[in-house]
Design a protein around this motif. Structure first.
Motif, PDB file in Angstrom:
ATOM      1  N   ALA A  13       0.896  -1.115  -0.106  1.00 49.12           N
ATOM      2  CA  ALA A  13      -0.179   0.135   0.275  1.00 49.12           C
ATOM      3  C   ALA A  13       0.992   1.320  -0.045  1.00 49.12           C
ATOM      4  CB  ALA A  13      -0.814  -0.099   1.255  1.00 49.12           C
ATOM      5  N   GLY A  14       0.297   2.337  -0.406  1.00 45.26           N
ATOM      6  CA  GLY A  14       0.922   3.722  -0.353  1.00 45.26           C
ATOM      7  C   GLY A  14       1.312   4.160   1.200  1.00 45.26           C
ATOM      8  N   ASN A  15       2.287   4.958   1.352  1.00 48.64           N
ATOM      9  CA  ASN A  15       2.481   5.622   2.304  1.00 48.64           C
ATOM     10  C   ASN A  15       1.798   6.910   2.657  1.00 48.64           C
ATOM     11  OD1 ASN A  15       4.450   3.741   3.036  1.00 48.64           O
ATOM     12  ND2 ASN A  15       6.005   4.954   1.901  1.00 48.64           N
ATOM     13  N   GLY A  16       1.317   7.295   3.769  1.00 53.75           N
ATOM     14  CA  GLY A  16       0.616   8.430   4.131  1.00 53.75           C
ATOM     15  C   GLY A  16       1.526   9.761   3.951  1.00 53.75           C
ATOM     16  N   GLY A  17       0.996  10.793   3.371  1.00 52.87           N
ATOM     17  CA  GLY A  17       1.887  11.926   3.354  1.00 52.87           C
ATOM     18  C   GLY A  17       2.147  12.773   4.536  1.00 52.87           C
ATOM     19  N   SER A  18       3.067  13.468   4.653  1.00 56.93           N
ATOM     20  CA  SER A  18       3.568  14.007   5.986  1.00 56.93           C
ATOM     21  C   SER A  18       2.797  15.278   5.878  1.00 56.93           C
ATOM     22  CB  SER A  18       5.085  14.318   5.865  1.00 56.93           C
ATOM     23  OG  SER A  18       5.597  13.037   5.933  1.00 56.93           O
ATOM     24  N   GLY A  19       2.602  15.678   7.368  1.00 61.75           N
ATOM     25  CA  GLY A  19       1.957  17.138   7.371  1.00 61.75           C
ATOM     26  C   GLY A  19       2.836  18.193   7.467  1.00 61.75           C
ATOM     27  N   CYS A  20       2.484  19.432   6.953  1.00 67.74           N
ATOM     28  CA  CYS A  20       3.252  20.691   6.981  1.00 67.74           C
ATOM     29  C   CYS A  20       3.545  21.582   7.812  1.00 67.74           C
ATOM     30  CB  CYS A  20       2.813  21.402   5.362  1.00 67.74           C
ATOM     31  SG  CYS A  20       3.486  22.802   4.796  1.00 67.74           S
ATOM     32  N   PRO A  30      -1.017  40.749  10.195  1.00 71.65           N
ATOM     33  CA  PRO A  30      -0.019  40.648  11.326  1.00 71.65           C
ATOM     34  C   PRO A  30      -0.281  39.391  12.204  1.00 71.65           C
ATOM     35  CG  PRO A  30      -1.429  42.198  12.138  1.00 71.65           C
ATOM     36  CD  PRO A  30      -2.019  41.854  10.826  1.00 71.65           C
ATOM     37  N   LYS A  31       0.928  38.544  12.376  1.00 68.24           N
ATOM     38  CA  LYS A  31       0.627  37.292  13.378  1.00 68.24           C
ATOM     39  C   LYS A  31      -0.269  36.333  12.798  1.00 68.24           C
ATOM     40  CE  LYS A  31       1.830  39.988  17.413  1.00 68.24           C
ATOM     41  NZ  LYS A  31       1.657  40.482  18.613  1.00 68.24           N
ATOM     42  N   GLY A  32      -0.034  36.047  11.452  1.00 68.49           N
ATOM     43  CA  GLY A  32      -1.291  35.020  10.899  1.00 68.49           C
ATOM     44  C   GLY A  32      -1.083  33.851  11.540  1.00 68.49           C
ATOM     45  N   GLY A  33      -0.425  33.260  12.155  1.00 69.04           N
ATOM     46  CA  GLY A  33      -0.387  32.136  12.722  1.00 69.04           C
ATOM     47  C   GLY A  33      -0.138  30.884  11.939  1.00 69.04           C
ATOM     48  N   PRO A  34      -0.073  29.585  12.332  1.00 69.04           N
ATOM     49  CA  PRO A  34       0.275  28.452  11.840  1.00 69.04           C
ATOM     50  C   PRO A  34      -1.015  28.049  10.626  1.00 69.04           C
ATOM     51  CG  PRO A  34      -0.724  27.819  13.770  1.00 69.04           C
ATOM     52  CD  PRO A  34      -0.458  29.370  13.954  1.00 69.04           C
ATOM     53  N   ASP A  35      -0.376  27.514   9.560  1.00 66.59           N
ATOM     54  CA  ASP A  35      -1.477  26.904   8.626  1.00 66.59           C
ATOM     55  C   ASP A  35      -0.961  26.042   7.754  1.00 66.59           C
ATOM     56  OD1 ASP A  35       0.756  28.169   6.909  1.00 66.59           O
ATOM     57  OD2 ASP A  35      -0.829  29.591   5.627  1.00 66.59           O
ATOM     58  N   GLY A  36      -0.198  25.122   8.277  1.00 68.37           N
ATOM     59  CA  GLY A  36       0.250  23.934   7.850  1.00 68.37           C
ATOM     60  C   GLY A  36      -0.920  22.832   7.399  1.00 68.37           C
ATOM     61  N   GLY A  37      -1.048  22.415   6.251  1.00 72.21           N
ATOM     62  CA  GLY A  37      -2.082  21.611   5.889  1.00 72.21           C
ATOM     63  C   GLY A  37      -1.840  19.955   6.196  1.00 72.21           C
ATOM     64  N   ASP A  38      -2.526  19.178   6.203  1.00 74.27           N
ATOM     65  CA  ASP A  38      -2.476  17.605   6.347  1.00 74.27           C
ATOM     66  C   ASP A  38      -1.973  17.050   4.901  1.00 74.27           C
ATOM     67  OD1 ASP A  38      -3.389  18.103   9.065  1.00 74.27           O
ATOM     68  OD2 ASP A  38      -5.436  17.502   8.274  1.00 74.27           O
ATOM     69  N   GLY A  39      -1.092  15.977   5.254  1.00 68.76           N
ATOM     70  CA  GLY A  39      -0.762  14.836   4.360  1.00 68.76           C
ATOM     71  C   GLY A  39      -2.021  14.167   3.752  1.00 68.76           C
ATOM     72  N   GLY A  40      -2.042  13.402   2.567  1.00 66.66           N
ATOM     73  CA  GLY A  40      -2.974  12.530   2.116  1.00 66.66           C
ATOM     74  C   GLY A  40      -2.753  11.199   2.449  1.00 66.66           C
ATOM     75  N   HIS A  41      -3.768  10.602   2.823  1.00 67.19           N
ATOM     76  CA  HIS A  41      -3.754   9.069   2.745  1.00 67.19           C
ATOM     77  C   HIS A  41      -3.226   8.297   2.026  1.00 67.19           C
ATOM     78  CE1 HIS A  41      -6.103   9.384   6.620  1.00 67.19           C
ATOM     79  NE2 HIS A  41      -7.087   9.972   6.136  1.00 67.19           N
ATOM     80  N   GLY A  42      -2.404   7.477   2.274  1.00 68.92           N
ATOM     81  CA  GLY A  42      -1.874   6.305   1.151  1.00 68.92           C
ATOM     82  C   GLY A  42      -3.063   5.592   0.616  1.00 68.92           C
ATOM     83  N   GLY A  43      -2.755   5.136  -0.813  1.00 70.89           N
ATOM     84  CA  GLY A  43      -3.747   4.351  -1.505  1.00 70.89           C
ATOM     85  C   GLY A  43      -3.512   2.654  -0.795  1.00 70.89           C
ATOM     86  N   SER A  44      -4.641   2.162  -0.983  1.00 73.51           N
ATOM     87  CA  SER A  44      -4.701   0.755  -0.214  1.00 73.51           C
ATOM     88  C   SER A  44      -4.825  -0.225  -1.651  1.00 73.51           C
ATOM     89  CB  SER A  44      -6.021   0.593   0.580  1.00 73.51           C
ATOM     90  OG  SER A  44      -5.923   1.313   1.679  1.00 73.51           O
ATOM     91  N   VAL A  45      -4.553  -1.607  -1.451  1.00 79.13           N
ATOM     92  CA  VAL A  45      -4.783  -2.626  -2.351  1.00 79.13           C
ATOM     93  C   VAL A  45      -6.025  -3.382  -2.112  1.00 79.13           C
ATOM     94  CG1 VAL A  45      -3.392  -4.480  -3.563  1.00 79.13           C
ATOM     95  CG2 VAL A  45      -1.879  -2.476  -2.752  1.00 79.13           C
ATOM     96  N   TYR A  46      -6.609  -3.597  -3.260  1.00 74.06           N
ATOM     97  CA  TYR A  46      -7.807  -4.321  -3.043  1.00 74.06           C
ATOM     98  C   TYR A  46      -7.644  -5.577  -4.091  1.00 74.06           C
ATOM     99  CZ  TYR A  46      -9.793  -0.685  -0.343  1.00 74.06           C
ATOM    100  OH  TYR A  46     -10.005   0.260   0.754  1.00 74.06           O
ATOM    101  N   LEU A  47      -8.404  -6.484  -3.867  1.00 76.92           N
ATOM    102  CA  LEU A  47      -8.684  -7.551  -4.844  1.00 76.92           C
ATOM    103  C   LEU A  47     -10.126  -7.747  -5.077  1.00 76.92           C
ATOM    104  CD1 LEU A  47      -6.381 -10.522  -3.600  1.00 76.92           C
ATOM    105  CD2 LEU A  47      -5.610  -8.761  -5.187  1.00 76.92           C
ATOM    106  N   TYR A  65       2.509  -5.302  -6.606  1.00 75.90           N
ATOM    107  CA  TYR A  65       1.417  -4.431  -7.020  1.00 75.90           C
ATOM    108  C   TYR A  65       1.630  -3.545  -5.799  1.00 75.90           C
ATOM    109  CZ  TYR A  65      -0.122  -7.990 -10.091  1.00 75.90           C
ATOM    110  OH  TYR A  65      -0.405  -8.930 -11.122  1.00 75.90           O
ATOM    111  N   LYS A  66       1.542  -2.212  -6.096  1.00 78.81           N
ATOM    112  CA  LYS A  66       1.760  -1.132  -5.406  1.00 78.81           C
ATOM    113  C   LYS A  66       0.877  -0.056  -5.575  1.00 78.81           C
ATOM    114  CE  LYS A  66       5.296   1.891  -2.943  1.00 78.81           C
ATOM    115  NZ  LYS A  66       4.300   2.869  -2.611  1.00 78.81           N
ATOM    116  N   ALA A  67       0.147   0.415  -4.368  1.00 76.95           N
ATOM    117  CA  ALA A  67      -0.783   1.745  -4.409  1.00 76.95           C
ATOM    118  C   ALA A  67       0.169   2.847  -4.485  1.00 76.95           C
ATOM    119  CB  ALA A  67      -1.647   1.401  -3.520  1.00 76.95           C
TER     120      ALA A  67
END
Length: 398
Positions: A13-20, A30-47, A65-67
Motif C-alpha cells: 500500500a502507499g505511504n501516508g503524506g507528511s503534515g506541513c 500580522p501574526k497570521g499563525g500556523p497554516d500547515g495542511g495535512d498530508g494525504g492518506h496512502g492508497g490501499s490495495v484491493y482484490l 503491486y503497489k498503490a
C-alpha cells in the motif's frame, strides 16, 4: 491459454503524506499563525472477483503491486492529495493467504467481491492542529505512516457443484464430455487430463449445474505423487463428489482396490472432504457382456461396502448418464433449499468449507516447505513458485 492456479505476489500500500509546518505570511495580516495542511492518506490495495478470469497466469509475470503514496501537506491549510487505491482483478474462487503468518485473509467467491489486502498509510498532521492558547506558533507536525506490505499467496479453486474423482483412465473426461459441452482430451493412456475442466450440465431452461473434472489420482497423491495434491484442492469447492470407477480396467486390476485407494488418498488429503456426499459411479459397463454385468457389479458392491448411492453407466455410450445427472440436480436443489430455510444447515455447510480450506492450506504449505528445502539443498535460493504450466480449455454449454 495457460492454466495457473497458484501464484505468489507482493501487495504494498502507499505511504501516508507528511503534515506541513507553515505560517501565514501576508501583507496587512500580522501574526497570521500556523497554516500547515495535512498530508494525504496512502492508497490501499484491493482484490476484486472477476468471472472473466479463469487462471492466475497474469500473476506469474507481474508479482509486485503497489498503490500510490499520499502527497505531503502544504501551506495555506492545503491538504495533500490522497494516494489512489489499486484494484487488482482475480478469478472467482481465489483464496488469499498471508505467506508470513499462513492466515487465510479471504475467499473471493462472488463476482464483484472486494477484499482489502494492504491498508494504506495514515496521513500526517500539519502544525495547524497543534496551536493552542499557550502555543501560538507550534512547530510540531506528524509524519505519515507507512503503507502495509504483505506477501500473499493466491490459490484458485474452480467453482463447481459436482466434482469427479478417480484413477487415471476411469472415464471422468468421457463422462463430462457426454453430459456437457466441455471437450477435454480423451485418449487410451493415463493422465490425458492435466488440468481441471469445467462443464455446465443443462437439464432444461434455468436448470443446470457445473461439473469439474480434475486430473486422475494415483496412490500417494495426498503426499504429492502425480498431479493429485495440486488439483485435489479444487474438489473442496464442490458439494457432491462422483467417484468414477472403471469396472473393466485394461490392465485387469481389481476395481475394488482402485476405489479403496482413492478413498484413502481423499481422507489423507482432507478428512472433511472425505465426509462430503460421495456417489459411486461404476463406469464402462459397455465393456462387459450383458449376462455378466450384474455379477460383476454385485461383486464390487459386496466387497466395497459403499453406503451411498450407486449408479452404473457407460459414459461413452451415454447409458445411465441421464439418470445420474438428474439425480444430482435434484439433490443439489434440495440442499440449496434446505440451507436457505434452515440456518443451522447453512452454518454447517459454512463450517465444512472452513475446515476443508484449513486442511487444504496445511497440505499446500507442507508441499511448499518440501519444495523450498529441496531447492536449498540443490543450491538454488530462488523462492519463486515454479511449477509447470499447463494448457487448459474451460468450456460452457451454449
Amino acid at each position: 491459454m495457460q492454466f495457473v492456479d497458484e501464484a505468489s505476489i507482493i501487495a504494498e500500500a502507499g505511504n501516508g503524506g507528511s503534515g506541513c509546518m507553515s505560517f501565514r505570511r501576508e501583507k496587512y495580516v500580522p501574526k497570521g499563525g500556523p497554516d500547515g495542511g495535512d498530508g494525504g492518506h496512502g492508497g490501499s490495495v484491493y482484490l476484486i472477483g472477476d468471472d472473466a478470469l479463469n487462471t492466475l497466469i497474469d500473476f506469474r509475470y507481474q508479482r509486485f503491486y503497489k498503490a500510490t503514496n499520499g502527497r505531503p501537506g502544504q501551506g495555506k491549510q492545503m491538504s495533500g492529495r490522497a494516494g489512489e487505491d489499486l484494484h487488482v482483478k482475480v478469478p472467482v474462487g481465489t483464496t488469499v493467504i498471508d505467506e508470513d503468518t499462513l492466515e487465510v485473509i479471504a475467499d473471493v467467491t462472488e463476482i464483484g467481491q472486494v477484499v482489502l489486502v494492504a491498508q494504506g498509510g495514515r496521513r500526517g498532521l500539519g502544525n495547524i492542529h497543534f496551536k493552542s492558547s499557550t502555543n501560538r506558533a507550534p512547530r510540531r507536525t506528524t509524519q505519515g505512516t507507512d503503507g502495509e506490505r504483505r506477501n500473499l499467496r493466491l490459490e484458485m479453486k474452480v467453482m463447481a457443484d459436482v466434482g469427479l474423482l478417480g484413477l487415471p483412465n476411469a472415464g471422468k473426461s468421457t463422462l463430462i464430455r457426454s453430459v456437457s459441452a466441455a471437450k477435454p482430451k480423451v485418449a487410451n493412456y493415463p493422465f490425458t487430463t492435466l488440468v481441471p475442466n469445467l462443464g455446465v450440465v443443462k437439464l432444461g431452461q434455468h436448470e443446470h449445474f457445473v461439473m469439474a473434472d480434475v486430473p486422475g489420482l494415483i496412490e500417494g497423491a495426498s503426499d504429492g505423487a502425480g498431479l493429485g495434491l495440486r488439483f485435489l484442492k479444487h474438489l473442496t469447492r464442490t458439494r457432491l463428489l462422483f467417484h468414477v470407477v472403471d469396472v473393466a480396467p485394461f490392465d485387469e486390476s481389481d476395481p475394488v482396490d482402485a476405489a479403496q485407494a482413492i478413498t484413502l488418498e481423499l481422507g489423507q488429503f482432507s478428512p472433511t472432504l472425505a465426509e462430503r456426499p460421495r456417489w459411486l459411479v461404476l463406469n464402462k459397463l459397455d465393456l462387459l457382456p450383458e449376462d455378466q454385468r450384474d455379477v460383476v457389479v454385485d461383486d464390487i458392491l459386496a466387497r466395497l461396502e459403499h453406503d451411498g448411492p450407486v449408479f452404473c453407466i457407460s459414459a461413452i455410450s451415454g447409458e445411465g448418464t441421464s439418470a445420474l445427472v438428474q439425480a444430482a440436480h435434484r439433490w443439489l436443489t434440495e440442499q440449496r433449499q434446505l440451507e436457505s430455510e434452515d440456518e443451522q444447515a447453512a452454518e454447517y455447510e459454512r463450517e465444512m468449507c472452513r475446515r476443508m480450506e484449513d486442511e487444504a492450506v496445511a497440505r499446500t504449505e507442507t508441499r511448499l516447505g518440501h519444495q523450498r528445502r529441496k531447492r536449498l539443498d540443490e543450491g538454488d535460493d530462488d523462492d519463486d513458485f515454479d511449477d509447470d504450466d499447463y494448457d487448459v480449455k474451460i468450456e460452457y454449454a451454449p
